[in-house]
Design a protein around this motif. Structure first.
Motif, short mmCIF file in Angstrom:
data_model
loop_
_atom_site.label_atom_id
_atom_site.label_comp_id
_atom_site.label_asym_id
_atom_site.label_seq_id
_atom_site.Cartn_x
_atom_site.Cartn_y
_atom_site.Cartn_z
N ILE A 21 33.59 49.65 39.80
CA ILE A 21 32.38 49.08 39.23
C ILE A 21 32.25 47.67 39.81
O ILE A 21 33.24 46.95 39.90
CB ILE A 21 32.47 49.03 37.68
CG1 ILE A 21 32.53 50.44 37.13
CG2 ILE A 21 31.28 48.27 37.11
CD1 ILE A 21 32.92 50.51 35.67
N LEU A 47 37.41 46.15 36.17
CA LEU A 47 36.17 46.87 36.48
C LEU A 47 36.14 47.23 37.96
O LEU A 47 35.81 48.35 38.33
CB LEU A 47 34.96 46.02 36.11
CG LEU A 47 34.70 45.84 34.61
CD1 LEU A 47 33.54 44.90 34.39
CD2 LEU A 47 34.43 47.17 33.94
N PHE A 63 38.74 36.99 31.25
CA PHE A 63 37.48 37.51 31.80
C PHE A 63 37.67 37.89 33.26
O PHE A 63 37.17 38.92 33.72
CB PHE A 63 36.38 36.46 31.66
CG PHE A 63 35.05 36.91 32.18
CD1 PHE A 63 34.41 38.01 31.64
CD2 PHE A 63 34.44 36.23 33.23
CE1 PHE A 63 33.20 38.43 32.13
CE2 PHE A 63 33.22 36.65 33.72
CZ PHE A 63 32.59 37.74 33.17
N SER A 117 37.52 32.04 31.39
CA SER A 117 38.82 32.44 30.83
C SER A 117 39.48 33.41 31.79
O SER A 117 38.80 34.22 32.43
CB SER A 117 38.63 33.09 29.46
OG SER A 117 37.88 34.26 29.57
N LEU A 129 39.19 41.13 33.32
CA LEU A 129 38.22 42.19 33.03
C LEU A 129 37.45 42.54 34.30
O LEU A 129 37.25 43.72 34.61
CB LEU A 129 37.26 41.73 31.92
CG LEU A 129 36.10 42.67 31.62
CD1 LEU A 129 36.57 43.93 30.93
CD2 LEU A 129 35.04 41.99 30.78
N GLU A 186 26.11 36.06 38.59
CA GLU A 186 25.01 35.27 39.12
C GLU A 186 25.28 33.82 38.78
O GLU A 186 25.21 33.43 37.63
CB GLU A 186 23.68 35.74 38.52
CG GLU A 186 23.25 37.09 39.07
CD GLU A 186 22.08 37.67 38.33
OE1 GLU A 186 21.46 36.94 37.54
OE2 GLU A 186 21.80 38.86 38.55
#
Lengths: 381, 598
Positions: B588, B583, B576, B573, B579, B593
């Protein structure tokens, strides 16, 4: 016909209760071998069908089954005036929240005290209730006066009440004169006179002393402010307001195998975690049922199991079950997002994407139902 | 010792507060002190408050002295003859204006009969307890209070003849009821508020009858023919603005049909309704998303590489009709605004004929939506050939106890037959007895019921049906303002998810709880599909687990960290991806993986 042998073979497939019932029915109907085997086959199939299938999201189903009626409870939590003959216990949504939140102190702690056979009648129940209910000096006093001239306290005692409590004036004075104290109580006619040891006591001190005397414990178990006797189908029990399970279990006439506290934490302290689970189950289900709603008890079982699997009490919510989820994304999507993300990045956590919420976030199939397996293979029989 | 305050400021003290209050009041009545003065002796706090400032709510009351109201028959006669007016009553000290504070000290009688020695004032009319909207409801004393509140609230939502100069006005949004009528059953307040000059409703024949079940749950059944005759017909006006703005560097907007090389050029068809000057001429029909004022603006940032020689470096900023709306250009207004810029205002007019789902109401809080438009020939009729305009479900009445509406039916019927308006002002003591004899005289049943015949079979109906005239209001909630659906459509820039809301042609959200339902059913694939509105497939570096950059020219993906192109295409999505980006912006490192897809 050896039904027992046939049924015992099913030990790994069917639970004990079902097996016993199966055996009973077989004996009742006196089935022959063929019939018996057919019954066993059908029972096994029905049992299999009644169980959850692999991949069924029973957690969500339980959550929905409990919370949908709970939303109705918000609107309908009304106060039943004078219910349960005087003992008013928290009901409805506040009670349900209290139970699943695993609160340390609950709003109205209460106990259901059951009686041993010898006491299972009106007189016996009243007798036990009398012994359980805490009686303070103030409860038997009809009037009290502070004598400012002689610097003493006089208390008139309601003799009827006293009699009802199986006490007399001497008992009362005896109780008052127990332990370390700053006064001396004595009988004076029909009243009790309390003389302070300190002769130069101030009037204020005297007032304080009076309050202390009035609160003096005379009889019963501390913490139990009310004990109401009720009858249900010929069996007598006592409902209390305030709990002290440990002490009550030792009172003569109380059936310690049945008596329970409405405070789950107290049950855990006295009987252990399994009792705690059963209390959550029973109280949760009872609360919903009282509101006229019908929720299958197995949904409550799941909740109770989730709260107790570790052997330690976990609340439903941020500080309990939800806060201990394995997935970072799942925790972050449920309350205090930033804290979970920061902590996860400091620790370098890995999200294995094993559960539902995190897969919804990245838009992958959720490992539930049709998304449970990628490849399926049915071996030839 | 009492403190005296004037408009909240301390003025001084007095020994005799009663006298001061009396004196101020006397003076006001005699005209020595302005009539805006209001005085109150607060006995609890022992002070006198005199208020003369603005913003106080005041109301007129008749002065009573020694149990005798000052308003006499002779005054009323004079008023009737036109010799006396409102100001005379106040100047002569018959009526005075009282504010909320002063009212505290008074004893006000509601009617003349009630007046005793103790009373200081009297209401002009007991109906003055009602507000403006509530006082427009006839026979309110026969209803439950809450119904009057609902009814009064809905009066505020009715369509009507809101202004006589509506053809000249350029309101952003306005509704106009065609063929509006003054109510047959009215109140004195209607005249006082001059609502009879701009009415908001129509008198229609209402039958209290369940009919084919289409008026279930407060729905209404309407006569198709009455709708065609104009019942409930209204016009919706919306004004669109276009301003010819001036920008720095001597550039400005241009109002004309845009050239084809303008950025964001719409189809030729979209401009087809425009005249040469780039504005729709009046009485031209337009639809949703049509251009009504053609406009181009200079590019936002000059000289940032956007500029290309050889073509027009302008962008299209035309004014278009809102999605889902339309109509006829009613008027075009050319003007100038306060900055001296050219201003174009185009008002569109759209006819709104009642359709299924439009909302109607009576004055008693009996609201409902249109459930069926039935042909006149299929509707029940009386021996005189009268068919109802509206069929109201009888279930609407008993639980709501709107007895006033029943009275209105009777009163409306007599009014219509006699050709007279009927007064239904509150607390005038009218009852159904007042209409019984009249109805009988006029040749109808005294209880308002009539024998009806089934319109489809011609059979006589078993029960007599309560039928009469009721004033119906069309409310501003119409389906055409609310209808909304979408399959594909616009998305938001940031999240690539569908926009929200009808105005933005948005999607209907599948929320948190709906999501749980899909999970509970184990419908994992359906859930994925429903949430795929913002799905993207992005290259992810197998080594670093970071989203790789795609080369626009070669189409090859390259990891920004390890500069290698060992990537895996991963669907996810867009939310995501966002997001992950956020981050990263907070230092961050979210590492994905990835494995090769099976």
């Amino acid at each position: 016909m050896d039904y027992k042998k046939m049924v015992d073979k099913l030990e790994e497939e069917l639970p004990e209760k079902v097996r016993n019932r199966l055996k009973e029915r077989m004996e009742e109907e006196d089935l022959n071998k063929e019939e018996a085997q057919k019954l066993i086959k059908n029972t096994k199939e029905s049992y299999k069908k009644a169980r959850f299938e692999a991949g069924e999201a029973f957690g969500v189903v339980a959550a929905q089954s409990i919370s949908e009626p709970a939303t109705q409870m918000t609107m309908r939590t009304y106060h039943v005036a004078g219910s349960a003959q005087g003992v008013e216990i928290t009901q409805g949504l506040p009670r349900l929240i209290e139970v699943v939140d695993a609160r340390k102190t609950i709003k109205t702690p209460s106990m259901d005290v059951y009686l041993e056979d010898d006491f299972n009648n009106e007189d016996g129940a009243k007798e036990v209730a009398k012994n359980i209910k805490e009686t303070k000096m103030g409860d038997v006093a009809s009037e009290d006066r502070v004598d400012l001239l002689n610097l003493s306290i006089e208390i008139d005692v309601n003799s009827k009440k006293l009699e009802g409590m199986d006490l007399d004036l001497e008992d009362v004075v005896g109780k008052l004169n127990k332990g370390r104290r700053k006064y001396e109580a004595e009988i004076e006619g029909e009243a009790i006179k309390i003389e302070p040891k300190d002769e130069d006591i101030s009037v204020r001190e005297l007032q304080r002393m009076k309050n202390k005397v009035m609160g003096k414990h005379l009889k019963g178990i501390k913490g139990i402010s009310q004990a109401v006797v009720t009858e249900k189908k010929g069996s007598w029990m006592i409902q209390t307001l305030g709990t002290n399970l440990k002490k009550v279990l030792g009172v003569e006439g109380v059936d310690p195998t049945k008596t329970v506290s409405g405070d789950p934490r107290e049950m855990q302290k006295v009987f252990g975690i399994e009792a705690y689970r059963n209390t959550i189950l029973k109280e949760g289900h009872k609360t919903i049922k009282e509101q006229g709603l019908d929720v299958d008890i197995r949904h409550m079982m799941l909740v109770a199991d989730m709260m107790t699997t570790d052997g330690e009490i976990k609340a439903i919510g941020r500080y309990g079950v939800a806060g201990e989820k394995g997935s970072v994304l799942a925790r972050a999507s449920f309350e205090v997002t930033v804290r979970h993300l920061t902590e996860a990045s400091i620790k370098g956590e890995t999200d294995e994407l094993n559960s539902t919420v995190e897969n919804v976030i990245i838009n992958q199939t959720v490992p539930v139902g049709t998304g449970m397996y990628e490849v399926s293979y049915e071996p030839k029989k | 010792m009492s403190d005296v305050f004037l408009n909240g400021k301390f003025l001084g003290t007095t020994e005799d507060p009663k006298e001061i209050v009396e004196e101020v009041r006397e003076g006001r009545r005699e005209g020595k002190i302005p009539k805006e003065f209001n005085v109150r002796h607060n006995k609890d706090e022992d002070n006198i408050q005199i208020n003369t400032d603005t913003g106080r709510v005041r109301r007129p009351l008749v002065i009573v002295e020694d149990g005798d109201p000052k308003l006499k028959d002779k005054h009323i006669e004079k008023i009737d003859e036109g010799e006396m007016g409102w100001n005379d009553l106040i100047n002569e000290g018959i009526i005075e204006w009282i504010d909320a504070a002063e009212e505290e000290d008074l004893l006000v009688a509601t009617t003349e009969e009630e007046v005793t020695e103790k009373h200081t004032h009297m209401e002009i009319h007991p109906a003055s307890i009602l507000g403006i909207n509530a006082s427009l409801i006839p026979f309110p004393e026969y209803n439950r209070g809450d119904r009057i509140s609902y009814g009064a609230k809905m009066i505020g939502q009715t369509l009507g003849f809101y202004s006589a100069n509506y053809p000249l006005r350029a309101d952003t949004k306005s509704n106009l009821l065609a063929y509006s009528q003054t109510p047959l059953v009215t109140t004195q307040a209607e005249e006082a508020t001059e609502l009879n000059k701009h009415p908001a409703g129509q008198n229609v024949v209402v039958a209290l009858l369940s009919y084919k079940g289409f008026n279930i749950e407060d729905a209404l059944i309407m006569n198709q023919k009455s709708v065609e005759r104009g019942f409930g017909r209204s016009y919706f006006f919306r004004t669109y603005d276009a301003e010819k703005k001036r920008y720095s560097g001597g550039q400005e907007d241009e109002i004309k049909i845009p050239e084809k090389d303008v950025r964001g050029y719409r189809s030729e068809e979209a401009y087809s309704q425009l005249a040469e000057d780039g504005i729709v001429p009046p009485e031209v029909e337009v639809e949703g998303n049509d251009v009504i004022v053609g406009k181009t603006s200079p590019l936002r940032f000059m000289g940032t590489g956007d500029f290309v020689t050889g073509i027009q470096n302008r962008r299209e900023t035309s004014i278009t009709v809102r999605h889902g709306e339309g109509g006829v250009a009613d008027k075009v207004l050319l003007s100038e605004n306060e900055d001296g810029n050219k201003l174009v205002k185009v008002t569109l007019r759209e006819q709104r004929i009642p359709e299924l789902g439009d909302k109607f109401a009576t004055r008693y809080g009996q609201k409902g939506v249109l459930g069926l438009l039935e042909k006149e020939e299929n509707l029940p009729f009386t021996k005189d050939g009268i068919t109802p305009d509206v069929i109201l479900n009888p279930h609407a009445i008993p639980s709501r106890q709107t007895v006033g509406q029943m009275l209105e039916v009777l009163a409306g019927k007599t009014g219509a037959l006699e050709g007279k308006k009927v007064d239904g002002t509150a607390f005038t003591g009218k009852t159904n007895e007042d209409f019984k004899d009249k109805l009988k005289e006029l040749g109808f049943r005294s209880d308002g019921k009539e024998v009806l015949y089934n319109g489809e079979t011609g059979e006589k109906m078993e029960a007599e049906i309560f039928q009469g005239i009721v004033y119906y209001e069309k409310l501003e909630h119409m389906v055409s303002n609310k209808i909304h659906a979408r399959s594909r459509g616009p998305v938001t820039l940031l999240t690539k998810q569908p926009t929200e809301g009808r105005a933005k042609e948005g999607g209907l959200r599948l929320g948190e709880m709906e999501k749980d339902c899909f999970i509970a059913h184990g419908a994992s694939m359906t859930l994925k599909e429903r949430f795929s509105s913002d799905e993207v497939t992005l290259p992810v570096c197998k080594k670093c687990g970071i989203i790789a950059d795609e080369d626009e020219k070669t189409g090859k993906a390259m990891c920004p960290m390890c500069k290698e192109s060992d990537v895996e295409e991963v669907p996810m999505s867009y939310a995501f991806k966002l997001l992950l980006d956020e981050l990263k912006s907070m230092v961050i490192y979210p590492k994905l993986e990835v494995e090769e897809a099976v």
